[in-house]
Design an enzyme around this catalytic site. Structure first.
Site, PDB file in Angstrom:
ATOM      1  N   PRO A 226      -7.342  30.589  45.017  1.00 50.80           N
ATOM      2  CA  PRO A 226      -5.962  31.488  45.517  1.00 50.80           C
ATOM      3  C   PRO A 226      -7.278  32.707  45.783  1.00 50.80           C
ATOM      4  CG  PRO A 226      -6.119  31.373  43.009  1.00 50.80           C
ATOM      5  CD  PRO A 226      -6.897  30.219  43.535  1.00 50.80           C
ATOM      6  N   PHE A 227      -8.457  32.576  45.543  1.00 54.31           N
ATOM      7  CA  PHE A 227      -9.585  33.178  46.105  1.00 54.31           C
ATOM      8  C   PHE A 227     -10.668  33.200  46.611  1.00 54.31           C
ATOM      9  CE2 PHE A 227      -6.708  35.170  42.549  1.00 54.31           C
ATOM     10  CZ  PHE A 227      -5.996  35.944  42.418  1.00 54.31           C
ATOM     11  N   GLU A 245     -10.387  33.258  40.000  1.00 51.95           N
ATOM     12  CA  GLU A 245     -10.351  34.488  39.267  1.00 51.95           C
ATOM     13  C   GLU A 245     -10.240  35.769  40.301  1.00 51.95           C
ATOM     14  OE1 GLU A 245     -11.848  37.239  34.786  1.00 51.95           O
ATOM     15  OE2 GLU A 245     -13.603  35.116  35.782  1.00 51.95           O
ATOM     16  N   LYS A 262     -10.707  33.547  30.970  1.00 53.36           N
ATOM     17  CA  LYS A 262     -11.248  32.518  29.139  1.00 53.36           C
ATOM     18  C   LYS A 262     -10.635  31.867  29.063  1.00 53.36           C
ATOM     19  CE  LYS A 262     -14.851  34.545  29.167  1.00 53.36           C
ATOM     20  NZ  LYS A 262     -15.708  33.591  30.396  1.00 53.36           N
TER      21      LYS A 262
END
Length: 439
Positions: A226-227, A245, A262
């Site tokens: 997504p990023f 992230e 994490k």
């Protein structure tokens, strides 16, 4: 500024048509079906660029490099309304915290790079709509720039050239990696830190004919995220990122969100086994403790710049699934204090807590002691910072960095007292696998 709706073109096809023609940033929400992967952007022909040796000049440059024609029309439907797009490397975050590194920087790689983009394509994936935004330049009005951009997209895009074989070299062999994890566990036992993010670097000579855009096209097919992002500085340096992230987002009302990752578990071919892996990750006490420590760290970071009482944790221990791995993710939100802006938010939280450890300052000291190379761009942030003050950004993980001479691929993970060195090495290699597949 003017905007114009264009005939729908897939973002990857548009990227293929525009890559290789000067500085370009592709913010590439490539994860099909992901609710956060609805919009992509391509910025070309920046009106100004900034090569950073440290982070200090960025806030002033954001103001001085703005176009005079800096207000997007109301029919532009996207959060990014023109502005800065680029990256700030992890090592740029050392000096503001009073830290220095024992490692010399990677040759020719700057601490960061941004372009001020006033010619932007926006893609609405769900609606299959594409818009172009342009500001006027002294030698060209906005309408002419929009027409020229549409013309560049019209012909069938040429295929990317094949990726030549890459000769990857591991700078931290497995036995040393595992020994360093044990040393880090000793620091945890001594009370220096609760956890720290430990990483390793693979390098390869950049072969003749290597095209970073080709590599990014292959990476987004192997590991859609997504990023994801591609940055070509136009000077032989490029970043090809499949980051899952988010680091920090800021809207024009002052609402802030960060989504630390994490906790990792591998995907499985069998649906039943894959679901079991995700459930085990969600229930794993070590992974939950690791995630909670970083969530608390980011609550503290946001508390430095957000209104008192506004920092909340609306989502804790969510499992998000990507091509190679499941991840444990939480969300922290807040409202930026009046009088502060995107650069204040970025600098107050930089580098991201998910890739340092807790407490952050001591973790960063230990990271520098135990890792064999600088981090460079890796574990920094890719960001857009809009002309209207909004911002969105990612953590630079799952990323290949290309300089004119060398390719860098880095990966790691959070180390706690419960970490098993052999398992940590395997997790690092799982994260690295999409980047070194062309070995």
């Amino acid at each position: 500024m003017q905007c114009r709706e264009l005939a729908w073109i897939d973002p990857g096809t548009a990227f293929q048509a525009l890559a290789g023609q000067g500085p370009l940033v592709f913010l590439d929400s490539a994860a099909t079906g992901d609710p956060r992967a609805q919009i992509s952007y391509i910025g070309i022909d920046p009106r100004a660029t900034l090569r950073l040796d440290n982070a200090t000049p960025l806030p002033a440059w954001l103001e001085t490099a703005k176009p005079e024609d800096n207000t997007a029309p109301p029919d532009w439907p996207f959060p990014f309304k023109g502005g800065a797009m680029g990256w700030l490397g992890y090592d740029a975050g050392l000096a503001p915290l009073g830290l220095s590194s024992r490692h010399p920087p990677f040759p020719t790689l700057p601490a960061g790079w941004f372009g001020m983009f006033d010619l932007v394509l926006g893609f609405d994936h769900a609606a299959r709509r594409c818009f172009a935004l342009a500001a006027a330049r002294p030698a060209d009005n906005a309408g002419a720039r929009l027409m020229a951009l549409a013309a560049r997209l019209a012909p069938p895009a040429a295929s990317f050239p094949p990726i030549p074989p890459l000769q990857w070299v591991e700078t931290l062999p497995r036995h040393i990696y595992e020994a360093q994890v044990e040393r880090l566990r000793a620091y945890i036992a001594a009370g220096d830190v609760y956890q720290a993010n430990f990483t390793a670097c693979f390098t390869a000579p950049r072969p003749p004919g290597f095209n970073p855009a080709s590599f990014h096209a292959a990476l987004r097919a192997r590991s859609p995220a997504p990023f994801a992002a591609f940055i070509d500085t136009g000077t032989g340096m490029a970043l090809c990122s499949a980051s899952p992230e988010r680091f920090l987002s800021l809207d024009t009302t002052g609402r802030v969100e960060t989504r630390p990752i994490k906790g990792t578990a591998p995907r499985a071919a069998s649906p039943a086994e894959d679901q079991a892996n995700a459930a085990a990750l969600r229930a794993n006490p070590k992974e939950r403790a690791e995630n909670l420590m970083i969530t608390d760290l980011l609550r503290n970071d946001l508390g430095q710049v957000c209104a008192t009482g506004s920092v909340q944790v609306p989502e804790l221990f969510a499992v998000e699934s990507y091509a190679q791995a499941h991840h444990l993710v939480s969300a922290v939100t807040g409202r930026l204090r009046a009088g502060l802006g995107a650069a204040d938010l970025l600098f107050s939280c930089f580098p991201g807590g998910s890739i340092t450890g807790a407490p952050k300052y001591r973790a960063m000291q230990i990271i520098d002691e135990l890792e064999e190379t600088p981090r460079g761009a890796y574990c920094g942030s890719i960001a857009w910072i809009g002309l209207d003050g909004a911002m969105d950004s990612s953590i630079v993980i799952r990323t290949l960095v290309a300089t004119p001479e060398t390719l860098y691929a880095q990966a790691g993970g959070g180390i706690t007292w419960d970490s098993v060195p052999s398992a940590e090495y395997e997790e690092m290699m799982l994260k690295l696998s999409p980047l070194i597949a062309h070995g």
